[in-house]
Design a protein around this motif. Structure first.
Motif, PDB file in Angstrom:
ATOM      1  N   THR A 112      32.362  41.672  47.936  1.00  0.00           N
ATOM      2  CA  THR A 112      31.200  41.885  47.073  1.00  0.00           C
ATOM      3  C   THR A 112      31.217  43.271  46.453  1.00  0.00           C
ATOM      4  O   THR A 112      30.986  43.448  45.256  1.00  0.00           O
ATOM      5  CB  THR A 112      29.899  41.702  47.887  1.00  0.00           C
ATOM      6  N   LEU A 113      31.487  44.268  47.283  1.00  0.00           N
ATOM      7  CA  LEU A 113      31.345  45.656  46.846  1.00  0.00           C
ATOM      8  C   LEU A 113      32.429  46.112  45.885  1.00  0.00           C
ATOM      9  O   LEU A 113      32.134  46.744  44.860  1.00  0.00           O
ATOM     10  CB  LEU A 113      31.315  46.576  48.074  1.00  0.00           C
ATOM     11  N   ILE A 114      33.681  45.854  46.195  1.00  0.00           N
ATOM     12  CA  ILE A 114      34.781  46.496  45.473  1.00  0.00           C
ATOM     13  C   ILE A 114      34.763  46.200  43.974  1.00  0.00           C
ATOM     14  O   ILE A 114      34.814  47.135  43.158  1.00  0.00           O
ATOM     15  CB  ILE A 114      36.131  46.143  46.122  1.00  0.00           C
ATOM     16  N   PRO A 115      34.663  44.932  43.540  1.00  0.00           N
ATOM     17  CA  PRO A 115      34.645  44.713  42.083  1.00  0.00           C
ATOM     18  C   PRO A 115      33.422  45.301  41.398  1.00  0.00           C
ATOM     19  O   PRO A 115      33.523  45.808  40.276  1.00  0.00           O
ATOM     20  CB  PRO A 115      34.683  43.183  41.956  1.00  0.00           C
ATOM     21  N   GLN A 116      32.263  45.243  42.060  1.00  0.00           N
ATOM     22  CA  GLN A 116      31.058  45.823  41.462  1.00  0.00           C
ATOM     23  C   GLN A 116      31.177  47.345  41.347  1.00  0.00           C
ATOM     24  O   GLN A 116      30.810  47.933  40.322  1.00  0.00           O
ATOM     25  CB  GLN A 116      29.835  45.452  42.308  1.00  0.00           C
ATOM     26  N   ALA A 117      31.675  47.967  42.385  1.00  0.00           N
ATOM     27  CA  ALA A 117      31.803  49.424  42.367  1.00  0.00           C
ATOM     28  C   ALA A 117      32.853  49.865  41.351  1.00  0.00           C
ATOM     29  O   ALA A 117      32.684  50.881  40.664  1.00  0.00           O
ATOM     30  CB  ALA A 117      32.158  49.927  43.768  1.00  0.00           C
ATOM     31  N   GLU A 118      33.944  49.125  41.256  1.00  0.00           N
ATOM     32  CA  GLU A 118      34.969  49.468  40.257  1.00  0.00           C
ATOM     33  C   GLU A 118      34.407  49.375  38.847  1.00  0.00           C
ATOM     34  O   GLU A 118      34.675  50.242  37.989  1.00  0.00           O
ATOM     35  CB  GLU A 118      36.175  48.541  40.415  1.00  0.00           C
ATOM     36  N   GLU A 119      33.614  48.340  38.599  1.00  0.00           N
ATOM     37  CA  GLU A 119      33.011  48.173  37.272  1.00  0.00           C
ATOM     38  C   GLU A 119      32.079  49.328  36.940  1.00  0.00           C
ATOM     39  O   GLU A 119      31.994  49.769  35.790  1.00  0.00           O
ATOM     40  CB  GLU A 119      32.253  46.850  37.227  1.00  0.00           C
ATOM     41  N   ASN A 120      31.410  49.869  37.962  1.00  0.00           N
ATOM     42  CA  ASN A 120      30.475  50.973  37.750  1.00  0.00           C
ATOM     43  C   ASN A 120      31.135  52.345  37.794  1.00  0.00           C
ATOM     44  O   ASN A 120      30.477  53.355  37.541  1.00  0.00           O
ATOM     45  CB  ASN A 120      29.377  50.931  38.820  1.00  0.00           C
ATOM     46  N   GLY A 121      32.419  52.380  38.134  1.00  0.00           N
ATOM     47  CA  GLY A 121      33.093  53.661  38.263  1.00  0.00           C
ATOM     48  C   GLY A 121      32.744  54.395  39.546  1.00  0.00           C
ATOM     49  O   GLY A 121      32.878  55.617  39.616  1.00  0.00           O
ATOM     50  N   TRP A 122      32.326  53.662  40.565  1.00  0.00           N
ATOM     51  CA  TRP A 122      31.967  54.270  41.859  1.00  0.00           C
ATOM     52  C   TRP A 122      33.222  54.294  42.745  1.00  0.00           C
ATOM     53  O   TRP A 122      33.366  53.523  43.687  1.00  0.00           O
ATOM     54  CB  TRP A 122      30.857  53.464  42.519  1.00  0.00           C
ATOM     55  N   TYR A 123      34.113  55.202  42.429  1.00  0.00           N
ATOM     56  CA  TYR A 123      35.442  55.146  43.047  1.00  0.00           C
ATOM     57  C   TYR A 123      35.469  55.670  44.479  1.00  0.00           C
ATOM     58  O   TYR A 123      36.375  55.315  45.241  1.00  0.00           O
ATOM     59  CB  TYR A 123      36.440  55.902  42.171  1.00  0.00           C
ATOM     60  N   ILE A 124      34.512  56.471  44.850  1.00  0.00           N
ATOM     61  CA  ILE A 124      34.463  56.883  46.259  1.00  0.00           C
ATOM     62  C   ILE A 124      34.060  55.687  47.115  1.00  0.00           C
ATOM     63  O   ILE A 124      34.609  55.462  48.200  1.00  0.00           O
ATOM     64  CB  ILE A 124      33.502  58.063  46.465  1.00  0.00           C
ATOM     65  N   HIS A 125      33.113  54.894  46.624  1.00  0.00           N
ATOM     66  CA  HIS A 125      32.725  53.678  47.324  1.00  0.00           C
ATOM     67  C   HIS A 125      33.929  52.743  47.491  1.00  0.00           C
ATOM     68  O   HIS A 125      34.182  52.215  48.585  1.00  0.00           O
ATOM     69  CB  HIS A 125      31.637  52.925  46.552  1.00  0.00           C
ATOM     70  N   THR A 126      34.680  52.535  46.393  1.00  0.00           N
ATOM     71  CA  THR A 126      35.813  51.611  46.476  1.00  0.00           C
ATOM     72  C   THR A 126      36.905  52.172  47.386  1.00  0.00           C
ATOM     73  O   THR A 126      37.545  51.417  48.129  1.00  0.00           O
ATOM     74  CB  THR A 126      36.404  51.323  45.086  1.00  0.00           C
ATOM     75  N   GLY A 127      37.112  53.481  47.325  1.00  0.00           N
ATOM     76  CA  GLY A 127      38.127  54.070  48.185  1.00  0.00           C
ATOM     77  C   GLY A 127      37.809  53.883  49.655  1.00  0.00           C
ATOM     78  O   GLY A 127      38.664  53.460  50.450  1.00  0.00           O
TER      79      GLY A 127
END
Length: 549
Positions: A112-127
């Motif tokens: 759930t998180l990774i594609p949404q965070a990538e779309e928002n540019g939340w790269y610390i979250h995705t990392g």
């Protein structure tokens, strides 16, 4: 495994749990239950993933206390395994909780998180999410072998097939590389909650590289040249966990209500008498095997009595002869001087020894430091459960590098790295909650120096690389106390320590080279068939079956 599709965890419940445990300080003003993925608060999802990762390793269930660390420690004699034989030790339903924790909670949240965070540019979250996802997936492979992943999140597929372990290892390595890349990008947001590194992205990068090290070390048996090259590249980057500040740990709290946020080892052994047994093997290894006592023993274990009972109703084995298949020097029944545990796979009934058997001590469980009090362990004493979940430490890295240097010829001196690992482990243990340590019984500089000298002497006395590896593996094994994941990998990868205590019965059956698939997995997923034997090896283990008993 039945396909579970959900939009998100019930975050109201999570907020109550985490707020009570003082893991977070957020306050929800409206119920976020049943949110669609694109409506989820990604901070809460990331927070949920961190908590579920801990539950996957050490389930706080007050009855069963199952988790990956439990299984790994039990089969390797770090804690006691009941059963008589390996086939009787576990029922496949025991693994349901960790399987559901991984798939319906953690990995679903990551999906759930990774594609949404990538779309928002939340790269610390995705990392952060990718590093944790890599760890969970690698652990599933290491314990179960081939597991579902590529088909696991297809909502139309209720019977996802498994991916081979070697394929999934590459997925894990790619996830870690992707995470490192994400951390280097400019992020449009910073996670509100980081329960491990408090927002220090450099530490997450270091962790990602260290997890790559452990993966490549596991691969050394099947791809020695590739493993050596990859390990040397990581060494050259000089960005592995090598200080205590970089240790990947989780700090439990002493909070006991709504919910209980103490270390599960504490709650399972200090509330109403001990439920776990310590293994006689590890206590003997630290107390008797060497001519010097391991300086960590009073921190690892708390003795509820300083003597050993002569009453067979309390200690049924006390008048029993050493089993004929035991080495004459092997510990049996107890480890003397109040170190009261159980032998591997002993399936005797449980006597009234809850207030007598040795329990987890100050480190890492947050219990009592052993100062020869010899009294029953009770609630709200010692560090009150404010212990550590030890996942990856700087000492572990030194031991892994020592093993790699010896077996692969990678950069570094194996002996130097071995002693550095021992020193860091002792420093970590003896430096934990010094306010709870009785100075009269604390490890002294002389104790530590004597122990290091003894380890160095044992290494120097070894005449073959196999003997040297046994010294390294045994010291790494001792330092891993509390971490069953790396202990399980170590024992299967090296087949050491060479003198693991045998099962109490002379013919216990095949060692658990991997765990059976959980019963829910095989009963509800027609694409997965149960293993026919626990001797089924993980893909990177090409050692001879039977080398571990």
């Amino acid at each position: 495994m039945k396909k579970i599709i959900k939009n998100i965890l019930i975050l109201t419940f999570i907020s109550l749990m985490l707020g009570s445990c003082k893991f977070t300080n957020f306050d929800l003003t409206e119920s976020p239950n049943y949110l669609k993925p694109d409506e989820a608060n990604l901070d809460y999802v990331l927070n949920s993933m961190q908590i579920n990762m801990i539950y996957f390793l050490n389930d706080p269930d007050p009855v069963n206390n199952n988790g990956m660390n439990k299984f790994g420690m039990e089969v390797t004699r770090m804690t006691y395994l009941f059963g008589g034989t390996y086939l009787n030790a576990y029922d496949s339903q025991w693994f349901n909780a960790v399987w559901w924790s991984a798939y319906s909670s953690f990995l679903m949240d990551a999906n759930t998180l990774i594609p949404q965070a990538e779309e928002n540019g939340w790269y610390i979250h995705t990392g952060m999410a990718k590093v944790m996802q890599a760890y969970i997936l690698a652990t599933l492979v290491d314990f179960f072998g081939p597991v579902p992943f590529s088909e696991a999140f297809d909502a139309t597929n209720f019977n996802p097939g498994v991916d081979n372990g070697d394929v999934l290892y590459q997925v894990v390595l790619d996830l870690l590389d992707d995470a490192i890349t994400d951390f280097a990008k400019e992020s449009t947001a910073t996670p509100e909650f980081d329960l491990f590194y408090n927002g220090e992205t450099d530490y997450w990068i270091t962790l990602a590289k260290t997890l790559k090290l452990k993966m490549y070390l596991n691969l050394r048996l099947t791809d020695p040249s590739g493993s050596a090259s990859a390990v040397n590249a990581l060494i050259a980057e000089n960005d592995l966990i090598d200080t205590e500040a970089e240790d990947f740990v989780f700090q439990y709290s002493a909070n006991a209500v709504n919910p209980d946020c103490r270390h599960p080892y504490y709650t399972y052994n200090y509330l109403n008498g001990a439920n776990d047994y310590m293994t006689n093997y590890l206590m003997w290894l630290m107390y008797t095997e060497k001519p010097v006592i391991d300086p960590r023993i009073r921190y690892y274990f708390y003795r509820q009595t300083l003597t050993i009972s002569t009453d067979i109703n309390e200690l049924p084995c006390i008048n029993t002869d050493l089993p004929a298949h035991y080495d004459p020097d092997m510990v049996f029944c107890h480890a003397t001087d109040g170190y009261w545990g159980r032998d591997h796979l002993d399936d005797d009934g449980i006597p009234p020894d809850n207030d007598l058997r040795t329990v987890f001590g100050l480190y890492p469980a947050g219990g009592l430091f052993d100062n020869d009090l010899g009294d029953a362990a009770r609630n709200h004493i010692g560090a009150s459960g404010a212990g550590l979940e030890v996942i990856m430490l700087s000492s572990f890295v030194d031991f892994m590098l020592a093993e790699a240097a010896l077996t692969l010829g990678t950069t570094g001196d194996a002996r130097t790295l071995l002693l550095s690992g021992v020193q860091k482990s002792i420093d970590k243990v003896t430096g934990f909650r010094t306010d709870m340590v009785d100075a009269a019984y604390a490890a002294t500089a002389g104790d530590i120096s004597d122990y290091l000298t003894e380890v160095g002497t044992l290494y120097d006395a070894a005449t073959t690389n196999a003997e040297r590896l046994n010294v390294i593996a045994k010291e790494y094994y001792i330092a891993l106390f509390g971490n069953g994941v790396e202990t399980y990998n170590l024992v299967r990868r090296t087949t050491y320590p060479s003198n693991l205590q045998p099962a109490l019965e002379p013919n216990p059956g095949a060692f658990y080279y991997t765990l059976y698939y959980p019963s829910d997995c095989v009963n509800l997923n027609s694409s997965i068939n149960q293993k026919t034997t626990p001797a089924t090896q993980v893909f990177w283990d090409n050692n001879t079956v039977g080398d571990i008993e």
